[in-house]
Design an enzyme around this catalytic site. Structure first.
Site, PDB file in Angstrom:
ATOM      1  CG  ASP A   7      33.947 -13.380  46.809  1.00 36.78           C
ATOM      2  OD1 ASP A   7      32.973 -13.108  47.539  1.00 36.78           O
ATOM      3  OD2 ASP A   7      34.517 -12.536  46.096  1.00 36.78           O
ATOM      4  CG  HIS A  15      33.227 -10.203  49.049  1.00 34.12           C
ATOM      5  ND1 HIS A  15      32.135 -10.620  48.328  1.00 34.12           N
ATOM      6  CD2 HIS A  15      33.309  -8.862  48.851  1.00 34.12           C
ATOM      7  CE1 HIS A  15      31.589  -9.566  47.711  1.00 34.12           C
ATOM      8  NE2 HIS A  15      32.275  -8.490  48.017  1.00 34.12           N
ATOM      9  CD  GLU A  26      31.061  -5.215  46.622  1.00 36.83           C
ATOM     10  OE1 GLU A  26      30.440  -4.603  45.738  1.00 36.83           O
ATOM     11  OE2 GLU A  26      31.335  -6.441  46.530  1.00 36.83           O
TER      12      GLU A  26
HETATM   13  C1  ACM Z   1      34.649  -5.188  43.543  1.00 32.49           C
HETATM   14  O1  ACM Z   1      34.285  -5.134  42.371  1.00 32.49           O
HETATM   15  N1  ACM Z   1      33.798  -5.516  44.515  1.00 32.49           N
HETATM   16  C2  ACM Z   1      36.012  -4.884  43.918  1.00 32.49           C
END
Ligand code: ACM
Ligand code: ZN
Length: 511
Positions: free
Chosen positions: A176, A246, A310
């Protein structure tokens, strides 16, 4: 039948027939197994009261078996038990676990272990006949080891607890913005640079920093050890390598992977980051393929999770390479560029016999053929994907986010990310919404997620996961028509001594 004397098994089995009588487990109780069940028997030996301070030996099956033994067998002819089902029979004269597969034997052995209870006790099994099989084949628990790192022994304890409750899929969130946690031989900077961040936000005041470096990663050897440990217990480890968002820890390690090519650092704050992998340059795909080659070597899982959630598109909008890609591939815009990205990775995985799994954002701009969708922003993404003919894992934040508060009295809880997800709400989850009645088979399972921005320690992970993971396990395993909140609470209470004996730092529950 589930009568008054139904033993306190979680998740509740499909069929339980009780009768009076018991089978004592004594120093003379032998443990016998066929070849395919020997591994399950060795686990069981560690859960039974020891004999002269030693785990009891496992002996081979012999026709002249003594009465009073515990027998584990694999019988491929028991097609009714399918891949993961088992039959457990306890009479005053002996106990037998039968599965059509090794995994079925393992789950039956876990049920037997629950009947035994804490190892320290003199054990007596109740006479019972159980025939059992799961409702869903993906019964998942996710752990984010990027925001906080958790060492292998802790992961192994978590796998033990998953197996005890027949959760069979460990989704390991390895990368991440705030950390890259898996050694990649061909890309050493991922762990030399990407596994260390300079500081972490304070849990009780996220605007302030602790000023302390935080580092950690798993070596290839450690990854192999975890995968093998899980497999021995019937658990598949699904790795997640996040892309294209991420990914700031990867960018800090190899800045040429980003649209601007420089100026990245491993993130020291939480939230969604604008710096993402460049979708225009071929170097990005060469990198991902090198990384995934090594990941596939380490993880036999048929599923590989590639994130996809995201991913802000502003860096792509400003990037000549990304714009050129959009033009060359005749894409409508950045959403379709992400789709194109995922389709490319999905094709690459499919060529190697693996399935891509992604968070529900991978629906935007069009789903890659064959992709499995993990629905997290509620269940709507899962519904849309299932209707479009894709497999779906339901993991909606409304019922499955174990980083959310367990009580409305947040002042009495350790700091959490927010939300409110009490045990009862997890238990109430129905993974197949009415809208999907015609596509129910597309819902392959459910999963609880443990994001760890606000969960820095091991006992804190357990506090967030338990007992909610037990409720989830029952949602995942037990037929909907057999579930009852009152019955669950009654059985849950009976699990407290076992959880205590195992040293689980669960959140105390009432009722
Ligand atoms: C997530 O909770 N961003 C998959
Ligand atoms: Zn770019």
């Amino acid at each position: 039948m589930h009568g008054m004397n139904t033993p306190a098994i979680v998740p509740l089995p499909v069929a339980v027939d009780t009768a009076s009588g018991t089978m004592p487990i004594t120093a003379d109780t032998a443990l016998r197994a066929d070849r395919d069940s020997a591994a399950a028997a060795r686990l069981l030996a560690g859960w039974l009261p020891p004999v002269d301070g030693q785990p009891r030996p496992v002996s081979a099956l012999r026709p002249s078996a003594r009465a009073g033994s515990i027998t584990l067998t694999t019988d491929a002819a028991r097609a009714d038990l399918r891949d993961e089902g088992y039959a457990l029979s306890v009479t005053p004269r002996g106990a037998t676990v039968t599965g059509a597969t090794q995994r079925g034997v393992l789950w039956g052995t876990q049920t037997l272990r629950q009947l035994v209870g804490p190892r320290e006790r003199a054990a007596t099994l109740p006479v019972v006949e159980i025939v059992d099989r799961p409702r869903f084949r993906w019964r998942g628990l996710h752990l984010d080891v990027a925001r906080h790192f958790f060492p292998v022994p802790f992961i192994e304890r978590l796998l033990d607890l998953m197996a005890l409750y027949k959760l069979n899929t460990f989704h390991w969130h390895l990368t991440d913005d705030q950390g890259w946690r898996i050694e990649i031989r061909s890309r050493p900077r991922l762990t030399e640079v990407g596994a260390r961040r300079a500081a972490t936000p304070l849990p009780h005041d996220r605007t302030r920093s602790d000023g302390t470096p935080c580092a950690g990663h798993y070596t290839r050897e450690e990854v192999r050890r975890v995968v093998a440990y899980a497999a021995e217990r019937g658990v598949t480890v699904v790795p997640e390598i996040e892309m294209p968002g991420h990914s700031q820890a990867a960018l800090a390690s190899y800045p040429e992977l980003g649209c601007t090519g420089s100026g990245y650092e491993v993130a020291t704050t939480w939230g969604i980051k604008n710096d993402v992998l460049c979708a225009g340059r071929e170097t990005t795909f060469a990198f991902l393929e090198e990384v995934l080659e090594e990941v596939l070597e380490l993880f036999p899982s048929p599923y590989i999770h590639v994130g996809g959630d995201e991913c802000p598109k502003q860096a792509w909008r400003a990037c000549a390479h990304c714009r050129a890609r959009i033009a060359h591939e005749q894409l409508a815009g950045e959403d379709e560029l992400q789709s194109w990205f995922m389709r490319r990775m999905s094709g690459w995985l499919a060529d190697r016999g693996r399935h891509l799994v992604g968070w529900d954002e991978i629906l935007e701009g069009g789903l890659a053929p064959g992709a499995t969708v993990m629905s997290w922003r509620g269940s709507a993404g899962g519904v849309a994907a299932a209707r479009a003919g894709h497999d779906v894992v339901m993991s909606p934040n409304t019922h499955c986010y174990f980083d959310y508060y367990q009580s409305e009295d947040t002042a009495a809880e350790p700091p959490a990310i927010g939300g409110h997800l009490p045990l009862e709400r997890v238990y109430s989850f129905e993974p197949v919404p009415p809208a999907l009645a015609a596509h129910a088979g597309r819902v392959i399972g459910v999963q609880g997620n443990i994001w760890t921005e606000y969960i820095p320690g091991e006992s804190h992970v357990q506090y967030m996961a338990f007992p909610r993971a037990l409720a989830l396990a029952e949602v995942a395993w037990t037929p909907a028509e057999l579930r009852s909140p009152a019955g669950f609470h009654e059985r849950l209470a009976a699990h407290r001594p076992l959880l205590d004996a195992l040293g689980v730092h669960y959140r105390p529950w009432s009722r």
